[in-house]
Design an enzyme around this catalytic site. Structure first.
Site, PDB file in Angstrom:
ATOM      1  N   GLU A 262       0.649  -1.686   0.442  1.00 31.44           N
ATOM      2  CA  GLU A 262       0.295  -0.473   0.288  1.00 31.44           C
ATOM      3  C   GLU A 262       0.838   1.262   0.142  1.00 31.44           C
ATOM      4  OE1 GLU A 262      -2.736   0.171  -0.407  1.00 31.44           O
ATOM      5  OE2 GLU A 262      -3.218  -2.152  -0.261  1.00 31.44           O
ATOM      6  N   CYS A 296      -1.958   8.967   3.954  1.00 37.79           N
ATOM      7  CA  CYS A 296      -2.151   8.463   2.554  1.00 37.79           C
ATOM      8  C   CYS A 296      -3.124   9.402   2.256  1.00 37.79           C
ATOM      9  CB  CYS A 296      -1.837   7.053   2.168  1.00 37.79           C
ATOM     10  SG  CYS A 296      -2.609   6.279   3.665  1.00 37.79           S
TER      11      CYS A 296
END
Ligand code: NAD
Length: 504
Positions: A262, A296
């Site tokens: 990720e 993020c």
């Protein structure tokens, strides 16, 4: 636990290998990003320790991953005991995190609560159906999908969710039978150690095999050694696109490794002219400034329909002017400092690049010492495809307002990036909501909400440069086992599928 009274055991990082805590070595200082004071230190794990950690995890696999010896339920019970210890110590853990990472206490508490939710979910999965029975063409045959553990996993995590992200990865890995070697970010090793200490209590209570979870420390080269190690199979990584790409490449060059990565994001919040403006401004503020824009999923771009852009911008700037990043332990502030000097440099470098490309600098950000504190930059820029501002991740409090003609242009801007993590749409138009769901090229889509706000039982994973298509959190259970076909014949003769002759 005021910051000066973090107990010595918590300040002194020790490796945890094969169920034993190794002596403390003072090799890597851990700095408080709010004032640069030293709050502790950890060793930099040497090759010998890393190899011992990997060997211990492989030894544990023989028991932990062997369903003839350890059941899914028993593994889940270890995790259930772990989460009870985390709950008991959640205040201390959140406070340590706030001091070490600079994440505001409110956010640190939520991070620990997310870790608790994830571990609860993982423990619950131990009593859910595993595998499947499927029909066979042949009446005397029974077929089953049997889930086998994949092997030892490396877990490498970023600093910005120091409890939640490790549990998103370690929890599913362990419950599915895969022992772990965990290397947390070099910025937040003490929070990681605290979490692993609580695991250790659970592991001892259940007499889990030593080496089920191992903890090592250090910068990138330590992580890379684990990724390259011939005896680690799963590479469970969360962090930047650059590092994640390297992890993917290394994994691809080994026949038996797989990588779940990720990575970064380039996230947009779109505001259409029918949106509730107060909701839109508040969502934009939370998307841009929570965690000091170091999520993020933080929104770099506020894409606003031209007809309402001046009013939206006026209100957004008004609230921005009241936003303060300050002491993470003081509830008067919205968020804390940037994590380190490198992030402060990035904040300034990003602003210079954006300034070259944009039409207006609406708010001039600045550094505010003595820690890594800054004030945000806000820019306005027309839709100019391929620019740095519209395509690259900032991960620092720089925000660009992009006026657009309509929903179609908004989607073009939002989808143009090579990243695909999170997007929000502010509208009351139900048809646009549906188009957004279908057309948005990213893993997390929100309507009338900020671009932040994950929940553990949903998939968390990016498209394009943001992920490998194997989302973490709850969805990781789908990738932590080999799905194997197990078929039994109950007849005295062989009958083959597809009408194939069994005559010998
Ligand atoms: P980073 O990529 O610098 O570091 C992440 C981890 O990788 C750290 O533990 C680091 O020590 C390790 N590492 C560095 N080089 C390595 C190498 N060569 N081999 C193996 N491991 C190595 O990221 P960061 O600064 O800690 O975190 C910020 C980044 O993470 C941002 O880009 C952010 O978008 C991303 N992030 C993504 C998600 C997500 O779920 N998509 C969540 C949080 C953060």
């Amino acid at each position: 636990m005021p910051r000066h009274s973090i107990e010595p055991r918590t300040r002194q990082g020790r490796e945890y290998i094969a169920g034993e805590w190794k002596p403390h070595r003072e090799e890597l200082e851990v700095l408080n990003p709010s004032d640069h004071s030293v709050i502790g230190s950890v060793p930099v794990s040497e090759v010998e320790s890393l190899d011992r950690g990997v060997a211990a995890a492989n030894d544990a696999l023989d028991t932990w991953g062997n369903h003839l010896k350890w059941s899914w339920v028993r593994r889940a019970e270890v995790v259930d005991t772990w989460v009870q210890h985390v709950r008991k110590h959640q205040s201390e853990l959140a406070l340590l995190m706030a001091i070490e990472s600079g994440k505001h206490l409110d956010e640190s508490r939520a991070d620990v609560v997310e870790a608790i939710h994830m571990l609860q979910y993982c423990a619950g999965r131990g009593r859910q159906p595993i595998g499947e029975r499927v029909a066979s063409e042949i009446p005397d045959k029974e077929a089953e999908i049997y889930l086998a553990p994949r092997g030892v996993c490396t877990v490498i995590t970023p600093w910005n969710f120091p409890a939640a992200i490790p549990t998103w990865l370690i929890g599913p890995a362990l419950v599915c039978g895969n022992p772990v070697v965990f290397k947390p970010s070099e910025e937040t090793p003490l929070t990681a150690q605290y979490l692993v200490r609580l695991f250790d209590l659970a592991a001892r209570e259940h007499e889990a095999p030593p080496g089920v979870l191992n903890l090592v420390y250090g910068p990138g080269h330590v992580g890379e050694h684990l990724v390259r190690h011939p005896d680690t199979v799963g590479q469970l990584f969360t962090g930047s696109h650059g590092v994640g790409s390297r992890v993917k490449q290394i994994a691809a060059s080994h026949y038996d490794k797989f990588a779940v990565c990720e990575m970064g994001g380039k996230n947009s919040l779109i505001v259409l002219e029918d949106a509730n403006l107060e909701l839109a401004v508040n969502s934009a503020i939370l998307s841009a400034y929570k965690t000091t824009h170091q999520r993020c999923v933080s929104a770099d771009l506020l894409i606003v329909q031209k007809s309402i852009e001046p009013e939206f911008t006026r209100r957004f700037l008004e609230v921005t002017d009241g936003v303060r990043f300050g002491d993470p332990l003081d509830t008067a502030f919205l968020a804390g400092p940037l994590i380190n000097q490198k992030a402060v440099d990035k904040f300034e470098a990003c602003a210079s690049r954006i300034e070259e490309e944009c039409e207006d600098r609406l708010r001039q950000g600045s550094r505010e010492g003595p820690g890594n504190f800054v004030r945000p930059n806000v820019f306005r820029m027309s839709h100019r495809p391929g620019t740095f501002a519209l395509t690259q991740e900032f991960f620092t409090p720089n925000v660009v307002i992009v006026p657009v003609a309509d929903f179609e242009e908004a989607m073009q801007v939002a989808n143009a990036s090579e990243f695909g993590l999170s997007m929000s749409l502010m509208t009351d138009d139900f048809r646009k909501m549906r188009e957004f769901k279908v057309l948005g090229r990213c893993g997390l889509k929100y309507v009338n909400l900020p671009t932040i706000g994950a929940e553990v039982h949903l998939p968390f994973g990016g498209m394009k440069r943001s992920g490998t298509g194997m989302p973490s959190a709850a969805w990781l259970f789908n990738y932590m086992c080999h799905a194997t076909a197990f078929t039994v014949n109950y007849a005295e003769e062989i009958r083959m599928a597809q009408g194939l002759s069994a005559k010998v």
